[in-house]
Design a protein around this motif. Structure first.
Motif, PDB file in Angstrom:
ATOM      1  N   PRO A  53       9.130 -26.850 -18.805  1.00  0.00           N
ATOM      2  CA  PRO A  53       8.142 -26.991 -17.722  1.00  0.00           C
ATOM      3  C   PRO A  53       6.996 -25.994 -17.801  1.00  0.00           C
ATOM      4  N   SER A  54       7.266 -24.782 -18.259  1.00  0.00           N
ATOM      5  CA  SER A  54       6.185 -23.794 -18.342  1.00  0.00           C
ATOM      6  C   SER A  54       5.147 -24.207 -19.392  1.00  0.00           C
ATOM      7  N   LEU A  55       5.585 -24.878 -20.458  1.00  0.00           N
ATOM      8  CA  LEU A  55       4.642 -25.360 -21.473  1.00  0.00           C
ATOM      9  C   LEU A  55       3.777 -26.482 -20.920  1.00  0.00           C
ATOM     10  N   VAL A  56       4.368 -27.337 -20.097  1.00  0.00           N
ATOM     11  CA  VAL A  56       3.616 -28.426 -19.475  1.00  0.00           C
ATOM     12  C   VAL A  56       2.545 -27.853 -18.550  1.00  0.00           C
ATOM     13  N   GLU A  87      -5.102 -30.542 -10.867  1.00  0.00           N
ATOM     14  CA  GLU A  87      -3.822 -30.988 -10.330  1.00  0.00           C
ATOM     15  C   GLU A  87      -3.031 -31.769 -11.370  1.00  0.00           C
ATOM     16  N   MET A  88      -1.756 -31.918 -11.099  1.00  0.00           N
ATOM     17  CA  MET A  88      -0.863 -32.766 -11.911  1.00  0.00           C
ATOM     18  C   MET A  88      -0.485 -33.968 -11.068  1.00  0.00           C
ATOM     19  N   GLY A  89      -0.375 -35.137 -11.698  1.00  0.00           N
ATOM     20  CA  GLY A  89       0.097 -36.311 -10.979  1.00  0.00           C
ATOM     21  C   GLY A  89      -0.552 -37.583 -11.470  1.00  0.00           C
ATOM     22  N   ALA A  90      -0.278 -38.644 -10.718  1.00  0.00           N
ATOM     23  CA  ALA A  90      -0.917 -39.934 -10.986  1.00  0.00           C
ATOM     24  C   ALA A  90      -2.383 -39.794 -10.557  1.00  0.00           C
TER      25      ALA A  90
END
Length: 141
Positions: A53-56, A87-90
């Protein structure tokens, strides 16, 4: 007037930034919110499976900063008040949520036509956002 502009670093998104800046110059009080949304597809990680997750998070931050770089330069040069969100997401859902939360008056975004049958079958972020948004959406070619 608060205008949300989704930015991915592409020419169409930069044309949308320029259009939003021109709109803002004509307004009494205006702010541009430059939004970039990262997801596993944008990061090129959709086929990899489980990732640290930290790489993402690091990859998303880097991609977002890269996508926003030219848009920020345009806003600074225009001397228009602006802020950024990475942000992250759809994509469509995230842009709509941000516009609603920030009480935006409008969304201005670039278009990229998929064309033909592919566009009919897959739809697009633009189409999704137009359907989800509760504020006017201006599409810039």
């Amino acid at each position: 007037m608060k205008i949300v502009v989704p930015v991915d670093g592409s020419d169409p998104s930069l044309r949308a930034v320029k259009h939003a800046l021109a709109m803002a110059k004509g307004a009494r009080s205006a702010e541009i919110l430059l939004v970039t949304v990262q997801n596993m597809v944008a990061l090129g990680a959709s086929d990899i499976g489980v990732l640290d997750p930290s790489l993402v998070v690091q990859a998303a931050r880097r991609n977002g900063e890269r996508a926003l770089r030219k848009a920020i330069a345009l806003a600074k040069a225009a001397k228009i008040r602006f802020s950024t969100r990475n942000e992250m997401g759809a994509i469509a859902e995230t842009v709509e949520r941000i516009a609603r939360k920030e009480k935006a008056d409008q969304i201005v975004m670039g278009t990229r036509g998929l064309g033909g049958v592919r566009g009919l079958l897959l739809g697009s972020v633009t189409t999704q956002l137009v359907h989800l948004a509760t504020v006017p959406v201006t599409l810039v070619k």
